[in-house]
Design an enzyme around this catalytic site. Structure first.
Site, PDB file in Angstrom:
ATOM      1  CG  ASP A   1       5.890   3.817   1.510  1.00 50.30           C
ATOM      2  OD1 ASP A   1       5.870   4.557   2.516  1.00 50.30           O
ATOM      3  OD2 ASP A   1       4.906   3.649   0.766  1.00 50.30           O
TER       4      ASP A   1
ATOM      5  CE  LYS B   1      -0.224   7.110   6.266  1.00 50.99           C
ATOM      6  NZ  LYS B   1      -1.389   7.883   5.794  1.00 50.99           N
TER       7      LYS B   1
ATOM      8  CG  PHE C   1      -1.850   1.234   1.154  1.00 53.34           C
ATOM      9  CD1 PHE C   1      -3.014   1.177   0.405  1.00 53.34           C
ATOM     10  CD2 PHE C   1      -1.527   2.422   1.785  1.00 53.34           C
ATOM     11  CE1 PHE C   1      -3.855   2.282   0.307  1.00 53.34           C
ATOM     12  CE2 PHE C   1      -2.358   3.533   1.692  1.00 53.34           C
ATOM     13  CZ  PHE C   1      -3.518   3.460   0.951  1.00 53.34           C
TER      14      PHE C   1
END
Length: 400
Positions: A226, A255, A141
């Site tokens: 990531d 984030k 994801f």
């Protein structure tokens, strides 16, 4: 009269259904706790998918935001502002890299990483123009753009959004042999999450990440990590890659970098990689804006103390010990590192969604994924007593 039911209906009335939120309507928050419109408090065990690593309204981050709001919020990258250099320098130092390229969202960081890897492949490695490929993993994801969902193996994320962008080879996560076999003369990068978050906090086999690093070096391929969810203290280290002594060629961050206040993302790499970009070849109006940089610089300074990494490691041991005690009592598996856990509930007992709804009723907020799996990712400011409370509420839900 309770306000929540009508507030939920109002929210649904003019909203496209891209999420299926729990029926709770938050009005305020502090630290690890949320309060809804009816005054009920909830322990936040999701932390905005790791965007709230430092909790809600961390005093230093709020102070930095307020100070910047009174001075300057946006210039665009057409000009330089007085918060930009400090942010880029201090984040580069935290990452151990030469350069940083600020963006806004995690998906933008991933898109930037893909573009940089392809450009590096053509200009530095000498890949045939238009033939660059990137190796990715099943269960990944990395975001929601059309390019990113093109290599997703989640049909909910991918179906009906084609035609799909070519240039990606998907291999099983954790399978070093398959990854090695997939690399060819036109491969420019391997793009991986060091721990797969959306898949259910899946930790790869020991030795996998060092093996990826070795193969990428041997085959002259960039290792792109990531760390948008796994990085910035979440797993008990600044980056999840550190647990196996691995340093990628490129970090993708987001984030928690925005401190739970503004969206901030970044790509960090050395000059021989990020230096392939030239003015006009990539950009973002809001990327690296003054407000974002002011908040994110304070985030970097909080991380530079090591306090939050230590908290995550120490409190994570307590969390995982408590969760492992529930295996055989409604849980069939527990995975994760630091204050990050994926829990597989016995599917004959309930779904992950049902578990989250029952936890919500008991004042704990979490998020389900893929059937009977739920994820816990509390803010790193959570206390021992609050961890014990969350585990106790989960135990009560499983026993009901």
């Amino acid at each position: 009269m309770l306000r929540t039911p009508s507030a939920v209906r109002d929210a649904e009335r003019h909203t496209a259904h891209n999420y299926h939120p729990l029926p709770v309507v938050i009005s305020s928050a502090e630290g690890a706790w949320l309060t809804d419109v009816d005054g009920r408090r909830y322990l936040d065990c999701l932390a905005g998918y790791s965007a709230l690593n430092f909790g809600h309204r961390h005093p230093k981050l709020i102070e930095a935001a307020h100070a910047q709001l009174d001075r300057l919020t946006l210039t665009s990258r057409a000009f330089i502002h007085d918060q930009f250099a400090d942010f880029c320098r201090e984040l580069a130092a935290l990452c151990g890299k030469d350069l940083v390229l600020p963006m806004n969202t995690g998906a933008e960081a991933v898109e930037t990483g893909i573009k940089v890897a392809r450009k590096w492949g053509y200009q530095v490695k000498g890949v045939t123009p238009g033939q660059a490929n990137i190796v990715v993993a099943e269960g990944n994801f990395h975001g929601r753009t059309t390019t990113i969902v093109s290599f997703s193996t989640d049909e909910d994320a991918r179906a009906d959004f084609g035609p799909y962008t070519p240039g990606f080879t998907v291999v099983p996560y954790g399978d070093l042999a398959a990854l090695t076999e997939a690399i060819d003369e036109n491969t420019v990068a391997v793009l991986l999450e060091p721990i797969q978050g959306e898949q259910g906090v899946v930790v790869p086999p020991e030795g996998y990440l060092p093996g990826v690093r070795r193969v990428c070096t041997e085959r002259n391929v960039l290792f792109v990590a990531d760390e948008i969810q796994s990085g910035l203290g979440r797993t008990g280290a600044t980056f999840a890659c550190e647990h196996e002594g691995v340093e990628p060629d490129m970090y993708l961050l987001g984030k928690a970098l925005g401190g739970g206040i503004v969206p901030v993302s970044a790509v960090a790499a050395n000059a021989d990689v990020l230096g392939v970009l030239r003015p006009g070849q990539h950009g973002s109006t809001f990327g690296g804006n003054p407000l974002a940089c002011a908040v994110a610089t304070e985030v970097v300074r909080l991380l530079a103390t090591g306090e939050f990494q230590r908290r995550s490691a120490e409190l994570g041991e307590r969390l995982h010990a408590g969760l492992r005690g529930l295996i055989g009592k409604g849980l069939v598996a527990v995975r994760g590192r630091g204050l990050w856990a994926g829990l597989d509930i016995d599917p004959e007992l309930m779904t992950g969604r049902q578990a989250c709804e029952l936890l919500m009723e008991r004042g704990v907020l979490a998020k389900d994924t893929h059937g009977s799996t739920i994820r816990l990712a509390p803010p790193l400011v959570i206390t021992e007593d609050e961890i014990d409370h969350a585990v106790a509420q989960l135990a009560a839900v499983l026993a009901a």
